[in-house]
Scaffold this motif. Structure first.
Motif, short mmCIF file in Angstrom:
data_model
loop_
_atom_site.label_atom_id
_atom_site.label_comp_id
_atom_site.label_asym_id
_atom_site.label_seq_id
_atom_site.Cartn_x
_atom_site.Cartn_y
_atom_site.Cartn_z
N THR A 81 16.79 54.27 1.25
CA THR A 81 16.06 55.10 0.12
C THR A 81 17.02 55.88 -0.61
O THR A 81 17.02 55.72 -1.72
N LEU A 82 18.00 56.47 -0.09
CA LEU A 82 18.83 57.43 -0.67
C LEU A 82 19.72 56.56 -1.63
O LEU A 82 20.13 56.83 -2.92
N VAL A 83 20.30 55.47 -1.18
CA VAL A 83 21.29 54.59 -1.93
C VAL A 83 20.65 53.76 -3.01
O VAL A 83 21.04 53.77 -4.04
N LYS A 84 19.21 53.31 -2.76
CA LYS A 84 18.36 52.81 -3.94
C LYS A 84 18.16 53.91 -4.90
O LYS A 84 18.48 53.66 -6.08
N ALA A 85 17.87 55.02 -4.54
CA ALA A 85 17.59 56.13 -5.44
C ALA A 85 18.81 56.56 -6.45
O ALA A 85 18.95 56.33 -7.59
N GLY A 86 19.74 56.54 -5.49
CA GLY A 86 21.31 56.83 -6.38
C GLY A 86 21.51 55.60 -7.25
O GLY A 86 22.04 55.68 -8.51
N ARG A 87 21.54 54.40 -6.56
CA ARG A 87 21.63 53.30 -7.85
C ARG A 87 20.66 53.28 -8.87
O ARG A 87 21.27 52.80 -10.08
N ALA A 88 19.50 53.72 -8.89
CA ALA A 88 18.67 53.60 -9.88
C ALA A 88 18.94 54.68 -11.06
O ALA A 88 18.79 54.63 -11.96
#
Length: 73
Positions: free
Chosen positions: A47-54
């Motif tokens: 989830t953190l990676v997805k948020a960061g990428r977004a």
């Protein structure tokens, strides 16, 4: 609040709203709310990676030695 959450909140305050972030992450607004809830310890690295990428961020995961802190477990 952790540094990760602080930077995520800062970007959200100046960037997309929660609904827009959820759409960019291909997830629900509920997941974004959990991500921003400092009392929720169940946020995953995914989830953190997805948020960061977004948000246009990159992540580096670095492992270190256990310093005996309770959070290291």
């Amino acid at each position: 609040m952790s540094a990760i959450l602080e930077s995520t909140v800062l970007v959200i305050d100046t960037g997309p709203n929660k609904s827009q972030l959820a759409q960019k992450m291909h997830t629900s607004r509920t997941v974004v709310n959990r991500l921003l809830d400092e009392k929720d310890a169940g946020v995953t690295i995914t989830t953190l990676v997805k948020a960061g990428r977004a948000l246009g961020m990159t992540w580096t995961l670095q492992a270190g030695e256990d310093n005996g802190s309770p959070r290291a477990a």
